[in-house]
Design an enzyme around this catalytic site. Structure first.
Site, PDB file in Angstrom:
ATOM      1  N   HIS A 152      -7.142  -0.123   3.284  1.00 39.47           N
ATOM      2  CA  HIS A 152      -6.476  -0.685   2.113  1.00 39.47           C
ATOM      3  C   HIS A 152      -6.646   0.352   0.997  1.00 39.47           C
ATOM      4  CE1 HIS A 152      -6.121  -4.810   3.890  1.00 39.47           C
ATOM      5  NE2 HIS A 152      -6.768  -4.096   4.791  1.00 39.47           N
ATOM      6  N   HIS A 200       0.825  -1.217   0.000  1.00 39.83           N
ATOM      7  CA  HIS A 200       0.000   0.000   0.000  1.00 39.83           C
ATOM      8  C   HIS A 200       0.854   1.259   0.000  1.00 39.83           C
ATOM      9  CE1 HIS A 200      -3.490  -2.284   2.239  1.00 39.83           C
ATOM     10  NE2 HIS A 200      -3.390  -2.627   0.970  1.00 39.83           N
TER      11      HIS A 200
END
Ligand code: FAD
Length: 604
Positions: free
Chosen positions: A584, A541
């Site tokens: 996320h 990420h």
């Protein structure tokens, strides 16, 4: 059909987009909605359409190590993490990482997006963010049966979008979801109130980027490429590795102007021209490389390579922030042997049978990752200990400021991070149920495992990513400075200890037999720190390497995502995120692109 080289090489388009990942395809498809606007997209990876290794869920990480699908980045040895070199795979295909990711569809807390606006980015309010995030979605509410089976606690119709191109739905739930969620509730974790609308704190089931009927992956390729591929004004060229932006010669003291893009296709160098803008969407790890090879970046980085600095922007490749996790793995009690996805890896015949059931009846391949909990530190460490840790971190930051060690940019960012921590609005700590043994060496035939992550979402450590050479094919140098700020290590230690205690909380206690990783030998804080450093995994990420910040705070792009010192270059991907989010990142990558498209069109 994707474009051919003759459709693109030597041609002029209004917009040339570099990288057709999650954000790149989204912004390109939106711009080409106007038939009078021409858009070319250059992607280094191959098309890989109708490929079961991408489309069929429950094959987590199976694309890694295969250059057909994945870039294989490695970090520098991390001095503050036992000199570990971490692997950082990323998607290299149509759809970018959205084509190899783990499907979870989550959105950040309101407070995290408001922090972007507070950092000087007018127009980036949470209200706008959520409005545009709904534009992406075609949300399929869970059926009553799914609600009953998966214990979905929250469903608020107004939180979702229903007319967007990306199908979002709930995957099949593993047998471990309800015990996990109930154990968390028994351990004091509340149910999330509005997880996809700004209040994700607590435990919840999240939907996936997945088609509810076909059960296949939905990605930027399925949502933004396939439905639009026949547009005459939208050309997507795979296997096109961008070397640099071609800059028009410009006089001193004026902003530089992009003329086009130089790329390599099947060993030949080509140029495509842009009459309006060049949009860089090469992802957080490669956007800085494209900028630096084009003469836009920190003079001190560019000069040693003999690259002429056209725009001196010290923020390029800096402020890198990454999410990380470790797994605690337990063996399941025997009646759940066939309920862990481990069996798909250890028993090829059984895996074949399950694959034959894919899209019909019940199959292990329908199972996704969905139970998760975003929590503030106080839930993990307890109120008193959390307060003590936060006050210690506050004092450490203050000392760094007084010693002149912190840039103005970091001072502003840390102020907001500390405020969130003090107000218990920081979703630092994340627990995810993984219905298999998340460390390959633990997986053995005849053994079925389940994992819970201890994930860190809002690190204080900041890394860098810069070119290694002037060769565009050389991977950049990735240096995340893992655990350089020891607060990150302390937060993960607290989360791990909380996760470990769940082994004694019902009903989780009844479904596991023993901890197999890291195992009972890891007890002292020193042992735990070592296990965290050795077992740490990127959550894929990465953000921040072309931060949207005022130029005096080392910003690279302004609030309209225009690169400072340029007339017509924008960055549209997660590298513009100035301060990381407790979520996320795929929904955020799409949302940034949706907002960018309307900014470019002049709608906002
Ligand atoms: C294994 C994995 C699991 C993940 N799981 C989840 C999840 O469950 N939920 C979630 O929300 N997020 C998840 N993510 C993250 C999410 O998918 C990404 O954050 C999101 O897709 C955006 O990625 P990005 O911005 O880094 O760019 P990417 O999507 O990686 O795209 C960059 C694109 O640019 C191309 N490119 C790069 N350099 C060049 C060049 N020089 N020339 C031409 N093209 C170039 C690349 O090939 C790629 O297609 C996961 C990611 C990975 C890798």
């Amino acid at each position: 059909m994707t474009a051919s080289i003759s459709d693109v090489s030597g041609q002029t388009f209004d917009y040339v987009v570099i990288g057709e990942k999650t954000s790149g395809l989204t912004v390109a498809a939106r711009l080409s909605e106007d038939p009078n606007v021409t858009v070319a997209v250059l992607e280094a990876g191959s098309a890989n359409l109708d490929d079961p290794l991408i489309d069929v869920p429950a094959q987590f990480g199976k694309q890694f190590g295969n250059p057909k699908y994945s870039w294989e980045y490695s970090t520098l040895p991390q001095k503050t993490a036992n000199d570990k070199v971490y692997k950082w795979p990323r998607g290299k295909t149509l759809g970018g990482s959205s084509a190899i990711n783990y499907f979870m569809w989550t959105k950040p807390p309101t407070v995290d997006i408001d922090a972007w606006e507070k950092l000087g980015n007018s127009g980036w309010s949470a209200a706008r963010f959520f409005e545009y995030s709904r534009k992406v979605e075609k949300f399929h509410p869970p059926t009553d049966e799914a609600v009953a089976k998966a214990n979905l606690q929250v469903f608020r119709p107004e939180a979702h979008g229903y007319d967007g191109p990306l199908d979002i739905s709930f995957p099949a739930a593993s047998a471990m979801e309800i015990p996990f969620q109930k154990a968390l509730a028994n351990a004091g974790v509340k149910v999330a109130k509005d997880p996809l609308n700004g209040d994700p704190f607590g435990v919840t089931m999240v939907p996936n980027s997945h088609h509810p009927v076909k059960r296949t992956r939905t990605s930027a390729a399925t949502a933004f490429y396939l439905p639009n591929k026949d547009r005459e004004n939208f050309k997507v060229l795979p296997d096109a590795h961008v070397n640099r932006i071609v800059i028009k010669s410009s006089g001193n003291n004026s902003d530089v102007e992009a003329e086009g893009v130089e790329f390599e296709h099947q060993g030949q160098i080509h140029i495509v021209k842009a009459s309006k803008e060049v949009i860089i969407s090469a992802g957080t790890l490669q956007t800085p490389q494209v900028l630096e090879l084009s003469g836009i970046g920190d003079k001190r980085i560019l000069e040693p390579f003999g690259i002429k600095t056209l725009v001196d922007l010290p923020g390029v490749g800096a402020n890198m922030q990454e999410h990380s996790f470790v797994s605690l793995i337990s063996e399941l009690e025997p009646s759940l042997t066939n309920k862990s996805l481990d069996i798909l890896r250890t028993d090829p015949d059984y895996a074949k049978e399950q694959l034959a059931l894919f899209g019909k009846g019940e199959s292990l391949f329908h199972i996704g990752l969905s139970s998760t909990a975003f929590e503030p530190l106080k839930t993990m460490a307890g109120e008193a200990s959390a307060q003590e840790m936060i006050q210690r971190q506050k004092a450490r930051v203050q000392t760094q400021i007084e010693s002149g060690l912190l840039s103005k940019s970091l001072q502003e960012q840390y102020k907001l991070q500390l405020e969130k921590l003090e107000n218990n609005q920081s979703g630092d700590c994340e627990l995810i149920l993984i219905p298999f043994g998340a460390v390959p060496s633990v997986v053995q035939k005849g053994r079925s495992c389940v994992s819970i992550t201890s994930a860190l979402n809002l690190p204080f450590s900041r890394g860098t990513i810069h070119i290694k050479s002037t060769n565009p094919r050389d991977q950049p140098i990735v240096d995340p400075h893992t655990f350089e700020d020891t607060f990150d290590l302390d937060v993960m230690t607290a989360t791990f200890k909380f996760v470990r205690k769940l082994s004694d909380v019902e009903p989780w206690k009844s479904i596991i037999t023993k901890e197999v990783f890291p195992g009972p030998s890891v007890q002292s804080d020193e042992d735990i720190h070592n296990y965290l450093k050795e077992g740490l995994v990127t959550t894929y990420h990465t953000a921040g390497t072309a931060s949207m910040l005022p130029r005096e705070l080392d910003g690279v792009v302004d609030p309209k995502l225009r690169v400072y010192g340029t007339k017509n270059i924008r960055v549209v991907d997660l590298s513009i995120v100035p301060l990381h989010i407790a979520s996320h990142t795929q929904a955020t990558a799409y949302t940034i692109a949706e907002i960018a498209a309307d900014m470019i069109k002049g709608v906002i």
